[in-house]
Each structure stands twice: as structure tokens, then as C-alpha cells.
Write an enzyme that holds these catalytic residues in place. Structure first.
Site, PDB file in Angstrom:
ATOM      1  N   HIS A  99     -58.804 -80.545  52.994  1.00 46.23           N
ATOM      2  CA  HIS A  99     -58.320 -81.353  51.644  1.00 46.23           C
ATOM      3  C   HIS A  99     -56.794 -80.447  52.021  1.00 46.23           C
ATOM      4  O   HIS A  99     -56.248 -79.404  51.742  1.00 46.23           O
ATOM      5  CB  HIS A  99     -59.134 -80.974  50.790  1.00 46.23           C
ATOM      6  CG  HIS A  99     -57.519 -81.614  49.658  1.00 46.23           C
ATOM      7  ND1 HIS A  99     -56.710 -81.116  49.011  1.00 46.23           N
ATOM      8  CD2 HIS A  99     -58.142 -82.731  49.282  1.00 46.23           C
ATOM      9  CE1 HIS A  99     -56.823 -81.844  47.807  1.00 46.23           C
ATOM     10  NE2 HIS A  99     -56.826 -82.820  48.423  1.00 46.23           N
ATOM     11  N   ASP A 148     -55.007 -89.802  46.351  1.00 44.75           N
ATOM     12  CA  ASP A 148     -55.386 -89.777  47.679  1.00 44.75           C
ATOM     13  C   ASP A 148     -57.275 -89.467  47.693  1.00 44.75           C
ATOM     14  O   ASP A 148     -57.593 -89.536  48.523  1.00 44.75           O
ATOM     15  CB  ASP A 148     -54.369 -87.825  48.331  1.00 44.75           C
ATOM     16  CG  ASP A 148     -54.774 -87.019  46.428  1.00 44.75           C
ATOM     17  OD1 ASP A 148     -55.054 -86.918  45.816  1.00 44.75           O
ATOM     18  OD2 ASP A 148     -55.416 -85.943  47.632  1.00 44.75           O
ATOM     19  N   HIS A 149     -57.583 -89.613  46.205  1.00 45.17           N
ATOM     20  CA  HIS A 149     -59.306 -90.014  46.572  1.00 45.17           C
ATOM     21  C   HIS A 149     -59.665 -91.054  46.439  1.00 45.17           C
ATOM     22  O   HIS A 149     -60.732 -91.523  46.772  1.00 45.17           O
ATOM     23  CB  HIS A 149     -59.635 -89.123  45.632  1.00 45.17           C
ATOM     24  CG  HIS A 149     -59.429 -87.448  46.064  1.00 45.17           C
ATOM     25  ND1 HIS A 149     -60.399 -86.606  47.064  1.00 45.17           N
ATOM     26  CD2 HIS A 149     -57.976 -86.830  45.942  1.00 45.17           C
ATOM     27  CE1 HIS A 149     -60.277 -85.804  46.722  1.00 45.17           C
ATOM     28  NE2 HIS A 149     -58.699 -85.437  46.631  1.00 45.17           N
ATOM     29  N   HIS A 154     -57.522 -88.701  41.273  1.00 40.58           N
ATOM     30  CA  HIS A 154     -55.628 -88.746  42.027  1.00 40.58           C
ATOM     31  C   HIS A 154     -56.012 -90.064  43.573  1.00 40.58           C
ATOM     32  O   HIS A 154     -56.716 -90.101  43.788  1.00 40.58           O
ATOM     33  CB  HIS A 154     -55.728 -87.468  42.129  1.00 40.58           C
ATOM     34  CG  HIS A 154     -55.169 -86.403  41.011  1.00 40.58           C
ATOM     35  ND1 HIS A 154     -55.452 -84.910  41.567  1.00 40.58           N
ATOM     36  CD2 HIS A 154     -54.696 -87.223  40.129  1.00 40.58           C
ATOM     37  CE1 HIS A 154     -55.169 -84.008  39.950  1.00 40.58           C
ATOM     38  NE2 HIS A 154     -54.011 -85.479  39.585  1.00 40.58           N
ATOM     39  N   HIS A 170     -60.546 -79.223  37.715  1.00 45.41           N
ATOM     40  CA  HIS A 170     -59.179 -79.596  38.423  1.00 45.41           C
ATOM     41  C   HIS A 170     -57.939 -79.702  37.013  1.00 45.41           C
ATOM     42  O   HIS A 170     -58.250 -80.103  36.165  1.00 45.41           O
ATOM     43  CB  HIS A 170     -59.101 -80.612  39.636  1.00 45.41           C
ATOM     44  CG  HIS A 170     -58.050 -81.260  40.245  1.00 45.41           C
ATOM     45  ND1 HIS A 170     -57.133 -79.874  40.691  1.00 45.41           N
ATOM     46  CD2 HIS A 170     -58.022 -82.230  41.231  1.00 45.41           C
ATOM     47  CE1 HIS A 170     -56.626 -81.096  41.447  1.00 45.41           C
ATOM     48  NE2 HIS A 170     -56.577 -82.193  41.562  1.00 45.41           N
ATOM     49  N   ASP A 179     -61.133 -81.314  45.137  1.00 41.95           N
ATOM     50  CA  ASP A 179     -60.436 -80.408  44.393  1.00 41.95           C
ATOM     51  C   ASP A 179     -61.052 -79.610  43.502  1.00 41.95           C
ATOM     52  O   ASP A 179     -61.218 -80.210  42.154  1.00 41.95           O
ATOM     53  CB  ASP A 179     -59.008 -81.380  43.940  1.00 41.95           C
ATOM     54  CG  ASP A 179     -59.026 -81.944  44.951  1.00 41.95           C
ATOM     55  OD1 ASP A 179     -59.391 -82.158  46.493  1.00 41.95           O
ATOM     56  OD2 ASP A 179     -56.891 -82.629  44.744  1.00 41.95           O
TER      57      ASP A 179
END
Length: 304
Positions: A271, A67-68, A65, A143, A213
Site C-alpha cells: 500500500h 482503491d480497494h 475506499h 481508519h 489501511d
């Protein structure tokens, strides 16, 4: 005791805010640096940490994802402009090549160093890195896409020599390795000197677990049992539990329940969703279950 620190570069979730950068951390073990996740702005935060770029040789990406991992291309390019020559290893799910290869082909064709993707599976624990002092194992998470956390385990040290006793019994130097490895010493007269008299016990090995996550997942409890520090995502509070379930995330209360069940020594929450204006709400909720917890924040570093 040798250095074993965790530096928080970013602890926000998918939507960047003026308060938080997307997820990224540095684990510093004996001045070897290991990066976990690489969201936007990571290299700026890396500079602010005053850690040395040259000591980072391994990056671990929990899942794909943005944001990672959106910070990776910029960081790789910057390393090239700085004249890096050492290989950079990126440990990630095999689909990382679909994202990273086209970008490197277009923007980073003439890097002075090698970028190597080392793929791993996310369905079962897998040892993905090992050296003389450290092992890193994946922690399978649940996830919306393949995702895992990482368990950093310091290897046990050998016993420390008690110099006074070594001198007292006039033990020759060539016997030192045997003594450190736990052997007794036999004097020329045949007397047995127990190892416990000749050494001090080494410090117990330390463990750091990073769980990014994931929906609330009790299956991880056994693997992270008793770790010195647990980072666990706490994207939502319990009032938004339906949203947490829908997006496969965890609430602060659930993170605390995991920490309590796993008997960890300290919990670090992160997070955080951008919908909350005050992070203290996460801490208050978690402390109702598990007192030894702390909020992650940019610039924070913790000794494991």
C-alpha cells in the site's frame, strides 16, 4: 504440504501509478481462490497471474475506499460475459450495497449468476467464512471509515498414518479413522499400542494476516500473534509521520514494530504512497526494526 499461497495483484495506495496497481490480492488455499480487495485493474492483474477465474467464489473487501473496491463492477461484468453460473459472494461492510446495487442494476441486469453481499461488522473480530480446511476472521482496524483486515487460519489436520506400523500390527481398515483421530490401538491379546507409534504428527496449521489501511494500532497484536505471514500497510515513511496520522495510515517503521511485537514469522509491506519514487526506502526503514520483511510487488506470490 497443501498449497497456501498469497498472490499480489496490486500493492499501491489511492493514486495509481505506472509502478503499482491499487490494492488487491488472491489467497490460494488448496486451489480455492479468495480475493482480498479489488482496486482498479484487478481483473487485468488476475489474468496475468494465470489463476483460474472459475475458482474464485469469495471476495473480501476491507473498506469502501475506491482503491480497494473500484475494480468490482468490471470483474463482476466480465464473469457474466464468461458465462459464469456459480454464485459469487462478496463479504464487506453493509454500506457496500449503496455502492454496488445501483451499478449492478444499471450495467449487470442479466447476469447468469447470483451476486450475494454478506455484510460484516468492523468493530470486533467476527468469523465470516469457514469450510473444512479454513477459517477467516475479521481484524478490526482504525481508519477514516469502517475498516478491517482478515485473518486466514488453516484448520489443524489429523495425524498421518504410519503405514509400516499399521501393517506390522495388522490393524484393520475400519480402525483407521480412530487412529487418525488420536486413539490408541488395542490388539486382540489386549496389548495397547500407543497412537504415537502408529502415526506421524500433521504439519502445524498456517496463518496469514492481512492488515490494510489503518493508523498504528497496537490492539491488533494479540490477534495476529505468531502468524506465518503478515501483510501490513506501509503507506508512508517515518519522515511523513504527521501525514500518516492525519490520513489514518501507517509508516514502514510502525508496521515493523507491529510485526516485532506480534512475533510474526515474516512481514510483507504494501500500500505504498505514490509520493515515493523508490520503494526500497520502505524496506530499509522496516529492517531497522524487523529483519524478516519483504516488499510486495505486482506478480509476487509467497507460500505461507
Amino acid at each position: 504440504m497443501e498449497k497456501f499461497d498469497v498472490h499480489i495483484l496490486g500493492c499501491g495506495s489511492a493514486l495509481p501509478t505506472t509502478r503499482h496497481f491499487p490494492t488487491s490480492q488472491i489467497v490460494n488455499l488448496r486451489d480455492k481462490l479468495f480475493m482480498i480487495d479489488c482496486g482498479e485493474g484487478t481483473q487485468v492483474q488476475f489474468r496475468r497471474s494465470k489463476l483460474k477465474f472459475s475458482r474464485l467464489n469469495h471476495i473480501f473487501i476491507s473498506h469502501l475506499h475506491g482503491d480497494h473496491c473500484f475494480g468490482l463492477p468490471g470483474l463482476i461484468s466480465t464473469f457474466g460475459m464468461l458465462g459464469r453460473t456459480a454464485e459469487l459472494c462478496i463479504h464487506a461492510h453493509q454500506d457496500m450495497s449503496k455502492y454496488l446495487d445501483p451499478i449492478l442494476d444499471y450495467f449487470c441486469q442479466h447476469l447468469p449468476y447470483k451476486v450475494t453481499l454478506i455484510p460484516f461488522e468492523t468493530k470486533k473480530p467476527e468469523l465470516i467464512y469457514e469450510d473444512r480446511s479454513l477459517m477467516i476472521t475479521t481484524i478490526p482496524l482504525k481508519h477514516r471509515i469502517p475498516c478491517c483486515g482478515f485473518l486466514f487460519e488453516e484448520k489443524a489436520e489429523r495425524n498421518h498414518i504410519n503405514r509400516e506400523m499399521i501393517d506390522f500390527y495388522q490393524i484393520p481398515i475400519y480402525q483407521m479413522n480412530r487412529i487418525k483421530n488420536g486413539e490408541n490401538f488395542i490388539t486382540p491379546d489386549g496389548d495397547i499400542i500407543p497412537n504415537s507409534r502408529l502415526t506421524f504428527p500433521a504439519n502445524p496449521p498456517r496463518k496469514y494476516a492481512y492488515c490494510s489501511d489503518t493508523i498504528y494500532n497496537q490492539k491488533i497484536i494479540e490477534q495476529i500473534q505468531g502468524v506465518d505471514l503478515l501483510f501490513h500497510e506501509a503507506t508512508f515513511t517515518q519522515s511523513d509521520l504527521p501525514r500518516a496520522k492525519e490520513t489514518y495510515h501507517t509508516t514502514a517503521r510502525q508496521a515493523a514494530q507491529i510485526a516485532l511485537a506480534a512475533n510474526v514469522k515474516k512481514l510483507l509491506l504494501g500500500h505504498f504512497s505514490a509520493r515515493y519514487e523508490d520503494d526500497l526506502i520502505f524496506l530499509q526503514e522496516a529492517k531497522e526494526i524487523f529483519l524478516k520483511c519483504q516488499l510486495a510487488s505486482e506478480g509476487l506470490y509467497i507460500n505461507v
